[in-house]
Design an enzyme around this catalytic site. Structure first.
Site, mmCIF file in Angstrom:
data_model
loop_
_atom_site.group_PDB
_atom_site.id
_atom_site.type_symbol
_atom_site.label_atom_id
_atom_site.label_comp_id
_atom_site.label_asym_id
_atom_site.label_seq_id
_atom_site.Cartn_x
_atom_site.Cartn_y
_atom_site.Cartn_z
ATOM 1 C CD GLU A 43 -2.953 -0.962 2.380
ATOM 2 O OE1 GLU A 43 -2.753 -0.102 3.266
ATOM 3 O OE2 GLU A 43 -3.896 -1.758 2.417
ATOM 4 C CD GLU A 54 -3.786 7.547 7.489
ATOM 5 O OE1 GLU A 54 -3.435 6.629 8.239
ATOM 6 O OE2 GLU A 54 -4.252 7.357 6.358
#
Lengths: 276, 435
Positions: A43, A54
């Site tokens: 990824e 995040e």
């Protein structure tokens, strides 16, 4: 190359790094080190300025990458320049895909991604309800669209997601944002059980840090593991210590190997399917 | 109360629910609670909300005729005095509504973000009033420029959590609060401070704020025998704007003016990723941020720009999706006023009417000055479209908040400028020190 191929023979190890962190050239060597360490798919984060899913580790990676000049166009060059033989997944936020196409929505971005060899997408702020245009573009160009299942995801939403997911399903091991942890959450097994009959591979992410974590996750039924923050931590340390390029790549490769080996060990401990 | 379809998460192309999967159940749960409690008044929620708004909040707020401004602009100017609401700004309408809703939903904890500190203050007050623990996320830049409000939040018993990433303003604080919500979603409600974010927030916040236009509409009819010709409100995220406009949207003869922060310039520095303004409706492009598709200040790649305004409360790169839609439909006219003219208006309202406005609010009055008055530097009124050729004879301006929180900024910014209207700053500067 379809993303499912990464899960074909054995549990897949899927690492994440922010493309271009801390700079273009070093980042290329880091990603290649992960492939050398046994990654089955990778990824690659295309940094967005407001990464709301995040934690601090990846937020900081994104800031470094943006400061070093990463853009969608540079990202496509980055993918082209990579010398790896595993499927690549673009992980980013919807605004970048959307803005690239101006009035055409995400289609032009997907077309370009397919051209350079991206195999699919993870878009954390795009729930299944809003994913129609991206799903259509992915179908047109033969790319996969991965969705994230959270411990809080309701059954009705699982049904909606199941209709649209391809490549693999990303099982979020616990609530919250990305970030390495020292334990593995029990919610993982429950989440895996809820989607056991889905016909796409199940990869677990969020909080996996060691080979032992990988082993436990795979033993509990996952088809693969996704690891981001623990790897980004190595990049961060290298950056903060004056960027020792070779050592960072070596450490990434070593951790990749440990995680892959852990995942492989996990298969031995899986409960055998009952014969009927 | 609005009659649009509460189930529909969109306003035309805008709105929606673009959030991480972990948050989807929480916003579905919230959408359900919004329909039951807010729209259907289940368990008497709205009755309790209205009662608390009256007794704790001090509603209704007056609609005051502004003698000096009416004379100056040769039109009847009425002021909707949200600055007189408890806490000194319209923000309490929404904060009280959401904290009460969280209680009805059985949540145990409140989190919120704040830019100028007004929303944080209102949330801290509502949380104290309703006995809910509360944490408020605030960018460190804003903490530095809004110290009185930080103190107010703390003395009301809330924790203030500094956000150090990015430039440390509202956009970073919103992102950080969303992250915190994703971690604690099962027992926590996130009180979003404006008509932004994923559905149902834009509709729900608008409904809590629509008490402003509901009262203003009745009060104007009572005082003048008819509807106003114009309603003017400043627009950052857009909660006071939608509150002031909501009940007038169907009155097509009432012109609605959304006044944004023109900052120091409307020209964008693409290289640096900086917009020296917060004029999202006037200059932004469509995109997806903080859970909704709306107009945004962004570069050509889709990265969100740092915005700017002398007013921390307007300093945001996005705007409510319903406002973006109403602008596209040409129902709302977006205009903007720069930092200088906003400061000039800050002093004019203080001197002419004895009302010290928030710097956000001062932008609305800056627009009045530019269109109907003569700005002291001789700037002419901007070209107006046919629909808004000039103000009519009854203009309602939403005084969204009072300026006490902005006094340190006002001293600093006034000192930097040569404003004819400003008081003599030399004594203050000679004596040194803050307030």
């Amino acid at each position: 190359m379809g993303l499912e191929s990464a899960f074909a023979d054995e549990p897949a190890f899927v690492p994440y790094l922010a493309a271009g962190d801390p700079n273009y050239e070093d980042s290329l060597s880091y990603v290649e080190a992960l492939a050398a360490g046994g990654a089955d798919a990778i990824e690659l984060g295309l940094p967005f300025s407001e990464p709301i899913a995040e934690g601090t580790t990846i937020q900081n990676a994104i800031v470094r990458s943006l400061d070093a000049g990463m853009t969608p166009e540079r990202f496509f060059e980055f993918v082209s320049d990579l010398d790896v033989d595993v499927p690549l997944v673009c992980m980013t936020y919807y605004n970048l895909l959307y803005q690239y196409g101006a009035d055409e929505g995400p289609r032009p971005f997907v077309e370009k991604a397919a051209e350079v060899g991206v195999g699919g997408f993870v878009v954390p702020d795009l729930p299944a309800e809003e994913a129609g245009p991206l799903r259509a573009a992915c179908d047109e160009f033969g790319l996969d669209l991965v969705f994230i299942v959270a411990p809080t995801t309701t059954q009705s939403r699982l049904d909606r997601m199941r209709e649209q997911v391809s490549g693999y399903v990303y099982v979020q091991a616990r609530l919250g944002v990305t970030g390495a942890r020292d334990d593995v959450d029990d919610a993982t097994e429950e989440s895996l059980a809820r989607i056991a009959d889905w016909d796409v591979p199940k990869a677990v992410g969020f909080g996996i840090k060691t080979g032992e974590h990988a082993e436990r996750i795979v033993a509990s039924g996952a088809d693969g593991i996704i690891v981001g923050s623990a790897l980004v931590d190595i990049v961060t340390e290298g950056y903060e210590n004056g960027d020792p390029t070779g050592e960072v790549a070596d450490r990434l490769e070593a951790l990749a190997r440990e995680l892959k080996q852990g995942a492989l060990r996990g298969t031995q401990e899986r409960p055998q399917p009952e014969r009927t | 109360m609005s009659t649009d379809d509460a189930h529909d998460p969109k306003f035309g192309e805008y709105g929606g629910q673009y959030v991480p999967e972990a948050l989807m159940p929480a916003i579905e749960e919230l959408a359900d609670a919004y329909e039951r409690y807010v729209l259907d008044n289940e368990d008497g929620f709205m009755d309790e909300f209205r009662e608390r708004l009256a007794d704790f909040g001090g509603r209704p707020t007056p609609l005051q005729y502004a003698d000096q401004l009416s004379e100056r602009y040769d039109t009847d100017v009425y002021l909707k005095r949200e600055d007189l609401l408890h806490g000194g700004a319209h923000k309490l309408n929404n904060a009280l509504g959401q904290v009460l809703l969280a209680k009805y939903m059985g949540k145990e904890r409140i989190i919120a973000e704040t830019g100028a500190g007004q929303h944080g203050t209102a949330t801290a007050m509502a949380a104290a009033h309703l006995d809910m623990p509360c944490e408020i996320y605030m960018g460190e830049t804003d903490i530095a420029r809004q110290r009185p409000n930080v103190f107010r939040m703390k003395i009301n018993g809330s924790e203030v959590v500094p956000v150090t990433v990015g430039r440390g303003t509202l956009k970073e604080a919103i992102s950080e609060t969303m992250r915190e919500w994703a971690t604690t979603v099962e027992n926590t409600h996130y009180v979003i401070g404006s008509v932004v974010g994923p559905h149902p927030f834009p509709k729900m916040v608008r409904d809590f704020q629509s008490v402003i236009s509901e009262e203003a509409r009745e009060q104007t009819i009572e005082k003048t025998g008819g509807l106003p010709t114009d309603v003017v409100a400043c627009a950052g995220g857009g909660s006071n704007t939608m509150g002031a406009f909501a009940e007038f949207v169907d009155d097509e003869d009432v012109a609605l003016h959304a006044v944004e922060a023109g900052g120091s310039s409307l020209t964008v520095d693409e290289e640096e990723g900086v917009a020296p303004n917060s004029a999202t409706l006037s200059t932004g492009d469509e995109g997806v941020l903080h859970g909704a598709r709306t107009k945004l200040l962004q570069d050509s790649d889709g990265q969100i720009m740092e915005s700017h305004s002398v007013s921390a409360g307007l300093d945001y790169a996005g705007v409510g999706p319903e406002l973006a839609h109403l602008v596209d439909e040409e129902r709302v006219t977006p205009v903007n006023v720069d930092d200088d003219l906003a400061l000039e208006a800050f002093h004019r309202l203080s001197q002419d009417e004895g009302i010290i406005p928030a710097l956000e609010t001062a932008h609305a009055f800056g627009y009045l000055e530019r269109v109907a008055g003569t700005a002291t530097d001789g700037r002419a009124a901007e070209p107006r479209d046919e629909h808004h050729e000039e103000f009519g004879d009854t203009v309602v301006v939403n005084v969204s908040g009072r300026g006490d929180k902005d006094l340190e900024t006002a001293i600093e910014e006034t000192t930097k400028r040569d404003l004819d209207i400003a008081p003599d700053m030399s004594m203050l500067n000679r004596m040194g020190g803050g307030l």
